[in-house]
Structure formats: C-alpha cells, structure tokens
Design a protein around this motif. Structure first.
Motif, mmCIF file in Angstrom:
data_model
loop_
_atom_site.group_PDB
_atom_site.id
_atom_site.type_symbol
_atom_site.label_atom_id
_atom_site.label_comp_id
_atom_site.label_asym_id
_atom_site.label_seq_id
_atom_site.Cartn_x
_atom_site.Cartn_y
_atom_site.Cartn_z
ATOM 1 N N LEU A 180 0.845 -1.189 0.000
ATOM 2 C CA LEU A 180 0.000 0.000 0.000
ATOM 3 C C LEU A 180 0.884 1.245 0.000
ATOM 4 O O LEU A 180 1.687 1.441 0.905
ATOM 5 N N PHE A 181 0.731 2.066 -1.032
ATOM 6 C CA PHE A 181 1.431 3.342 -1.104
ATOM 7 C C PHE A 181 0.598 4.389 -0.380
ATOM 8 O O PHE A 181 -0.612 4.511 -0.628
ATOM 9 N N CYS A 182 1.250 5.160 0.489
ATOM 10 C CA CYS A 182 0.590 6.267 1.167
ATOM 11 C C CYS A 182 1.319 7.552 0.823
ATOM 12 O O CYS A 182 2.537 7.657 1.002
ATOM 13 N N VAL A 183 0.569 8.531 0.317
ATOM 14 C CA VAL A 183 1.132 9.842 0.011
ATOM 15 C C VAL A 183 1.122 10.664 1.292
ATOM 16 O O VAL A 183 0.092 10.777 1.965
ATOM 17 N N SER A 184 2.278 11.246 1.630
ATOM 18 C CA SER A 184 2.380 12.035 2.856
ATOM 19 C C SER A 184 2.901 13.434 2.555
ATOM 20 O O SER A 184 3.816 13.601 1.741
ATOM 21 N N ASP A 185 2.327 14.425 3.224
ATOM 22 C CA ASP A 185 2.818 15.802 3.101
ATOM 23 C C ASP A 185 3.662 16.220 4.302
ATOM 24 O O ASP A 185 3.986 17.387 4.472
ATOM 25 N N GLY A 186 4.004 15.242 5.147
ATOM 26 C CA GLY A 186 4.783 15.517 6.346
ATOM 27 C C GLY A 186 3.960 15.414 7.608
ATOM 28 O O GLY A 186 4.505 15.175 8.692
ATOM 29 N N SER A 187 2.641 15.577 7.472
ATOM 30 C CA SER A 187 1.767 15.447 8.640
ATOM 31 C C SER A 187 0.498 14.659 8.326
ATOM 32 O O SER A 187 -0.047 13.993 9.206
ATOM 33 N N ARG A 188 0.038 14.701 7.093
ATOM 34 C CA ARG A 188 -1.168 13.972 6.702
ATOM 35 C C ARG A 188 -0.800 12.804 5.803
ATOM 36 O O ARG A 188 0.250 12.785 5.176
ATOM 37 N N VAL A 189 -1.740 11.853 5.707
ATOM 38 C CA VAL A 189 -1.519 10.652 4.902
ATOM 39 C C VAL A 189 -2.749 10.383 4.038
ATOM 40 O O VAL A 189 -3.877 10.432 4.543
ATOM 41 N N VAL A 190 -2.527 10.113 2.759
ATOM 42 C CA VAL A 190 -3.598 9.726 1.847
ATOM 43 C C VAL A 190 -3.197 8.401 1.206
ATOM 44 O O VAL A 190 -2.150 8.314 0.551
ATOM 45 N N PRO A 191 -4.009 7.343 1.374
ATOM 46 C CA PRO A 191 -3.647 6.045 0.799
ATOM 47 C C PRO A 191 -4.027 5.964 -0.675
ATOM 48 O O PRO A 191 -5.023 6.545 -1.117
ATOM 49 N N LEU A 192 -3.234 5.210 -1.444
ATOM 50 C CA LEU A 192 -3.594 4.845 -2.804
ATOM 51 C C LEU A 192 -4.231 3.455 -2.767
ATOM 52 O O LEU A 192 -4.542 2.941 -1.703
ATOM 53 N N ALA A 193 -4.451 2.845 -3.910
ATOM 54 C CA ALA A 193 -5.117 1.542 -3.942
ATOM 55 C C ALA A 193 -4.131 0.430 -3.581
ATOM 56 O O ALA A 193 -2.979 0.456 -4.015
ATOM 57 N N PRO A 194 -4.563 -0.577 -2.814
ATOM 58 C CA PRO A 194 -3.670 -1.698 -2.497
ATOM 59 C C PRO A 194 -3.333 -2.529 -3.732
ATOM 60 O O PRO A 194 -4.085 -2.570 -4.707
ATOM 61 N N ALA A 195 -2.189 -3.191 -3.673
ATOM 62 C CA ALA A 195 -1.753 -4.103 -4.734
ATOM 63 C C ALA A 195 -1.043 -5.276 -4.079
ATOM 64 O O ALA A 195 -0.740 -5.253 -2.884
ATOM 65 N N GLN A 196 -0.784 -6.290 -4.874
ATOM 66 C CA GLN A 196 0.051 -7.404 -4.410
ATOM 67 C C GLN A 196 1.107 -7.669 -5.457
ATOM 68 O O GLN A 196 0.809 -7.685 -6.656
ATOM 69 N N ASP A 197 2.362 -7.842 -5.011
ATOM 70 C CA ASP A 197 3.429 -8.173 -5.954
ATOM 71 C C ASP A 197 3.948 -9.576 -5.688
ATOM 72 O O ASP A 197 3.580 -10.221 -4.708
ATOM 73 N N PHE A 198 4.791 -10.052 -6.593
ATOM 74 C CA PHE A 198 5.309 -11.416 -6.558
ATOM 75 C C PHE A 198 6.835 -11.337 -6.606
ATOM 76 O O PHE A 198 7.406 -10.956 -7.624
ATOM 77 N N LYS A 199 7.481 -11.691 -5.493
ATOM 78 C CA LYS A 199 8.922 -11.495 -5.374
ATOM 79 C C LYS A 199 9.757 -12.645 -5.941
ATOM 80 O O LYS A 199 10.875 -12.433 -6.402
ATOM 81 N N ARG A 200 9.249 -13.855 -5.871
ATOM 82 C CA ARG A 200 10.065 -14.995 -6.307
ATOM 83 C C ARG A 200 10.197 -15.020 -7.829
ATOM 84 O O ARG A 200 9.304 -14.604 -8.567
#
Length: 450
Positions: free
Chosen positions: A200-220
C-alpha cells in the motif's frame, strides 16, 4: 487548481517505476511538460530525456533543475533519496516530492525502521539485528525459538529488493547472513509472518496521509513462488480478497502513527511511504517500509488511478494535502508481468535485442520500459535484469491477466523469462464468486420458478 495549468515536472530515474509515473502524468489534463533524468527509451516517447544526468549525480540534477525550472521534481529511486537528492534540490529552491535523506533512512536502515515502528506502536515482526558472524546462530534462535521455519534474513541497507532470503534451510540462512556481515553490513533476522502480503502506497505531506489503492506483488523468480527473491516479477490490483477497509486500517495503525513519529522527531516525511504488509493470523503486520513508489506495483496502481496525479503529488510536496480531493479509482483491474533478462536475478546478460513490443500492444497490453537502452544503430536492447513490464487491464482480473500474459509472451528477447501465474489465484477466485456452480445456478432457477 489554476496553478496546475501546464506545470513542468522533472522525474529523476530511469526504470519501470519512473516510466509508469510519467505515463500516468501524461494523461492528466492539461498534460504537464514532462522531463526525465536520465529517462529511458520508453520514457522518451512521453518526456524530454536528459540522458547525461544520472540518478546519483546530485550536482547535475540541481544544475538541470536550474536550467529547466520545474514546478515539481519527483525522485523515483531509493538510492538518490538516501544520498540526499531531495535535500539538495530543496536547498536550491525547488518543490520536491520525495523524503529527505534523514527521512529516507526509514528504507535505508531496516533496524532504524524497527525503532520507529516500536516507538509508534506499529505492529511488525519480532527481529534481531546482527553485526558479527558469531552472533548469527544465537540470533536465529531468538527469532525462531522453537525451531520454526522458514527463516527470514535481511540485509539491513538498500539491496534493490534482493537482499532478503526466506528459507527453510538453516545453513542457507546462515550463509546469506555471513555474506552480508563479511561484506561490511549488518543483518536483520525476523520471525516469519504468515498470510498474504499486500503493498500500500501512502502519500504524505509531512503530517497527513492519503492512501492509494492496495496491490500485491510477486517477489520470487519462478512460478508457484519458487526460486530466489527478486525486485518483483509482477503485480495486480485490486485485491478482491482483501478486507474492504484495509486502506483505512493501514492508515490508522501503520502509516499515520509512523508519519506522526517522524514529525515528532523533527524528520517530516514528504513523499511515498510504501507499506509492505502481511495479513497474518494475528492481524495486520508490517513487513517493511520503503521511501518511494514500489516497482512493479506502481505500474498497476497508477493504471487504475482515475483522478489527476500531478495535483496530488504537488500538494504533498507543498505540505498541504488538504488542498486536493482524495484520489478515486477506476473499477477496472490491472495486472503486470515482468519480462526479465537471461540469468536474472543472478548474473544477467545485457545487450540483447528486444522485439515484439508492437505485437504486445496489438494483444491489448501496454509495455513499460524498465531496463532498456538504444544501441548506436537505434536498436532497442536490454540494459538491466528486469527489462520490461507488460501491463494488461480489463473489467476483471481474468481479462487483465490474459492480456498481460499474452503481451509478455509476445516479447522477443533471447533467454528472457517471465512468470505465468501472476494474479492467477485471485483471478480464479474472483471468477468463482462471479460465476456460481451449475448446482447453485439450478437451485437459483428452481427457486425462481417456484
């Protein structure tokens, strides 16, 4: 927002993440005046590339910014962030989306990240940091007290996604730990977290947080999660199996407490807080933090973003996310399949010609350049381990996956490989829910006719 009329944006980086960012920025209205340093052949179709300015040449980055005077600088990779690229550009008077060197230590040191999580009461895996070879065995015993497996051994610093070994072989775990320590580093030994992983990517301005859409990745590297860890072999979004309030949970228990702790220490975090998470039997746990967009998750998350990207990142960089609406999302699904060079993630062969990109597009996919270059004769060749990221979209994961997989199969690159099971299980589960069994359908018909 009137100030966003034809903004000029400089993106630092040369990989798939940066291509995906620029691709999404180019679809904003009005489209920004886009520049990249150094960029890559795919980015060159959308932006002015400044190939002489590398990701770690901070002096050249400042000089370039002074020449083109961007309204916003976005720093893509972790290495320049840890080296202080954002600090240098801010000191020169530019608006930057990306954390300071002090804040980027959240990714640069897993041990320090654990300290921040502990102080902020963020749930994460139990861990031990080891700096001496002689401490490795005792450290493993502390985090695996009853001989539980697998073992999790992580290089403490930056490792481009490949510094982690997860294994049931104790000797393999010790061997990786020894290699890291003998090379002058330290290792973090962690308890293994069961359950599916989420990014989950969260955009931060230093004090607030806005989440983007969740994803799943594959590391192997290989199908069925076999083979060594990589920087990521594919990803998908949305996650139909995840709790509907997952983003809110993460902001409440992970992202906002972390941003608050950083601010309280006088180290405001401005940029992307990447939360790598495990949905365990004991609840949500943090696997790792990164200080930037992840690759290849960026390719699918930004593909689903329906609202403009530039205003969101600019507002965060200016320290006021309240000036823009929360992002909103397309209902469509997105899947990306990474095409890797021969030998990846070990010894990689470079310089092979690449073909099939147009065929991939004709099959309904689009192609993100991650490790490509132009030869003197103009031919497109491989220049890195993860060469291309082939993205498919559709009304559901099955369609998106079919397009991405077909596109990846169309790529012509000698010795290349890609996974064939990206998003497979989620797509099949989604189809099963959408299409009831024959027995269920018959029962439904019977009730309707009664």
């Amino acid at each position: 927002m009137g100030t966003l009329a034809r903004v000029k944006i400089l993106v630092i980086g040369s990989g798939g993440r940066e291509h995906a960012i620029i691709r999404r920025l180019s679809s904003d209205a009005p489209a920004p005046d886009l520049h990249a340093a150094p960029g890559n052949p795919g980015i060159a179709d959308l932006a002015t590339c400044h190939e002489a300015v590398t990701t770690l040449d901070l002096d050249a980055q400042v000089e370039l910014a002074e020449q083109i005077r961007p309204d916003l600088v976005i720093i893509g990779p972790e290495a320049p962030l840890v080296e202080g690229s954002a600090d240098r550009l801010r000191e020169a008077g530019f608006t930057v989306f990306g954390p300071s060197a002090a804040a980027a230590v959240l990714e640069g040191s897993k041990t320090w990240a654990k300290e921040i999580m502990a102080a902020a009461s963020v749930p994460t895996a139990a861990s031990v940091t080891v700096t001496e070879v002689e401490e490795l065995e005792a450290g493993l015993d502390r985090v695996n007290p009853r001989g539980e497996v697998p073992y999790v051994v992580k290089a403490d610093g930056l490792a481009a996604g490949k510094g982690v070994v997860v294994t049931t072989d104790r000797e393999a775990a010790l061997t990786h730990g020894r290699a890291v320590v003998l090379a002058g580093g330290s290792v973090v030994l962690e308890e293994f977290l069961d359950g599916p992983e989420v990014s989950l990517f969260c955009v931060s301005d230093g004090s607030r947080v806005v989440p983007l859409a969740p994803a799943q990745d594959f590391k192997r590297a290989l199908d069925e999660d076999a083979g060594p860890n990589t920087g990521g072999m594919g990803a998908y979004s949305p996650l139909p199996w995840a709790p509907q309030d997952l983003s809110e949970q993460v902001v409440r228990t992970v992202a906002q407490p972390t941003i608050d702790e950083m601010a309280a220490r006088g180290i405001p975090f401005v940029g992307i807080l990447y939360c790598g998470l495990a949905l365990t039997s004991q609840g949500l746990r943090v696997v790792e933090f990164n200080a930037r967009f992840g690759d290849p998750e960026t390719q699918v998350v930004l593909e689903r973003l329906a609202s403009p990207l530039a205003p969101l990142l600019l507002a965060a960089a200016r320290g006021d996310l309240q000036q823009v609406p929360a992002p909103h999302w397309h209902d469509k699904a997105a899947v990306t399949v990474v095409v890797a060079a021969s030998g990846y993630p070990a010894l990689v062969r470079l310089g092979d010609e690449i073909g099939g990109l147009e065929q991939a597009r004709q099959l309904g996919a689009h192609v993100i350049h991650a490790g490509t270059a132009r030869r003197d004769d103009g031919a497109l060749v491989s220049s890195g381990g993860r060469v291309l990221s082939v993205v498919g979209t559709g009304p559901d994961l099955s369609v998106a996956r079919a397009r991405a997989t077909a596109g990846a199969q169309a790529i012509a690159l000698d010795g290349c490989h890609h996974r064939g099971d990206i998003a497979r299980d989620a797509a099949e589960a989604q189809q099963a829910v959408a299409s009831p069994s024959d027995a269920e359908a018959a029962a439904t018909e019977g009730k309707a006719g009664a």
